[in-house]
Write a protein that holds these residues in place. Structure first.
Motif, short mmCIF file in Angstrom:
data_model
loop_
_atom_site.label_atom_id
_atom_site.label_comp_id
_atom_site.label_asym_id
_atom_site.label_seq_id
_atom_site.Cartn_x
_atom_site.Cartn_y
_atom_site.Cartn_z
N ILE A 1 25.61 38.93 48.27
CA ILE A 1 26.38 38.87 49.52
C ILE A 1 27.48 39.93 49.47
CG2 ILE A 1 27.86 37.44 50.99
CD1 ILE A 1 24.92 36.53 50.87
N PHE A 2 27.53 40.75 50.53
CA PHE A 2 28.56 41.77 50.66
C PHE A 2 29.84 41.07 51.11
CE2 PHE A 2 30.26 45.53 53.21
CZ PHE A 2 30.70 46.21 52.09
N PRO A 3 30.90 41.09 50.28
CA PRO A 3 32.08 40.27 50.57
C PRO A 3 32.80 40.63 51.88
CG PRO A 3 32.34 41.47 48.48
CD PRO A 3 31.01 41.82 49.02
N VAL A 4 32.65 41.83 52.36
CA VAL A 4 33.36 42.24 53.58
C VAL A 4 32.78 41.57 54.82
CG1 VAL A 4 33.93 44.22 55.05
CG2 VAL A 4 34.05 44.43 52.57
N THR A 5 31.43 41.50 54.88
CA THR A 5 30.77 40.97 56.08
C THR A 5 30.17 39.59 55.88
OG1 THR A 5 28.65 41.96 55.44
CG2 THR A 5 30.12 43.31 56.82
N GLY A 6 29.99 39.19 54.61
CA GLY A 6 29.33 37.92 54.34
C GLY A 6 27.82 38.00 54.50
N PRO B 1 23.93 39.34 53.36
CA PRO B 1 23.19 39.77 52.16
C PRO B 1 22.90 41.28 52.24
CG PRO B 1 21.96 38.09 53.38
CD PRO B 1 23.16 38.43 54.19
N ILE B 2 22.79 41.89 51.07
CA ILE B 2 22.50 43.33 50.98
C ILE B 2 21.22 43.66 51.74
CG2 ILE B 2 21.91 45.21 49.38
CD1 ILE B 2 24.92 44.32 49.39
N THR B 3 20.20 42.80 51.67
CA THR B 3 18.95 43.04 52.40
C THR B 3 19.22 43.24 53.88
OG1 THR B 3 17.72 41.76 50.78
CG2 THR B 3 16.68 42.06 52.92
N GLU B 4 20.09 42.43 54.44
CA GLU B 4 20.41 42.54 55.86
C GLU B 4 21.14 43.85 56.17
OE1 GLU B 4 22.74 39.93 59.24
OE2 GLU B 4 21.90 38.87 57.50
N LEU B 5 22.03 44.25 55.28
CA LEU B 5 22.73 45.52 55.48
C LEU B 5 21.75 46.69 55.49
CD1 LEU B 5 25.94 45.17 53.26
CD2 LEU B 5 25.72 44.84 55.73
N VAL B 6 20.77 46.65 54.58
CA VAL B 6 19.75 47.71 54.55
C VAL B 6 18.94 47.69 55.84
CG1 VAL B 6 17.63 48.53 53.41
CG2 VAL B 6 19.60 47.82 52.04
#
Length: 166
Positions: free
Chosen positions: A136-141, A143-148
């Protein structure tokens, strides 16, 4: 122990040897343990584009070092491998960036956690997703998969698997 993720990048030959030497120097430290490493990705430069393509990867480590001490280790390795800071986002023998350190979200004079631009950089997120897809990316909450998945196609098109992790 603390969990940290470190991005490595190089675009001055011998690129693969710079990555290998940086990893070796990092794990030689008694207070750093390598947990996993991504494959190596070849990526087009971002920012200053009049330069060679990069090799990028991400490491997961455990360490007893505090973030600023880990930064000292990373910067010492960069210096040892001939890193020169002449052009912002310019060519480099090696770059080691602390992406995440536990779930910390803080900024000091020397260090911002998470790394300030990591959430928008495909060359960091794609190798990170390979080794920690549910992180989990702490800034947005998110998951990294979703950011990609949320990255614009333009940001992903110049990122190619170069060599599988061994």
């Amino acid at each position: 122990m603390n969990k940290a993720y470190i991005a490595l990048g190089t675009n001055i030959e011998p690129r693969q040897q710079h990555l290998e030497k940086a990893i070796k120097l990092l794990v030689q430290k008694e207070n750093i343990e390598l947990i996993s490493l991504s494959s190596i990705y070849e990526t087009a430069p971002v920012g200053y584009t009049d330069q060679a393509h990069f090799l990028n990867m991400v490491l997961e480590i455990e360490t007893s070092l505090y973030p600023e001490k880990l930064l000292d280790v990373c910067q010492a390795i960069e210096t040892q491998l001939g890193r020169e800071r002449t052009i912002r986002f310019g060519p480099r023998t090696i770059d080691l960036d602390i992406l995440l350190y536990n779930d910390e979200n803080r900024t000091s004079e020397r260090l911002s956690l998470p790394h300030p631009r990591m959430g928008e950089r495909g060359f960091v997120l794609i190798p990170l997703k390979e080794i920690a897809p549910n992180l989990i990316f702490p800034v947005t909450g998110k998951p990294i998969t979703e950011l990609v998945n949320d990255l614009p196609e333009q940001d992903k098109k110049d990122i190619h698997l170069w060599k599988k992790a061994e």
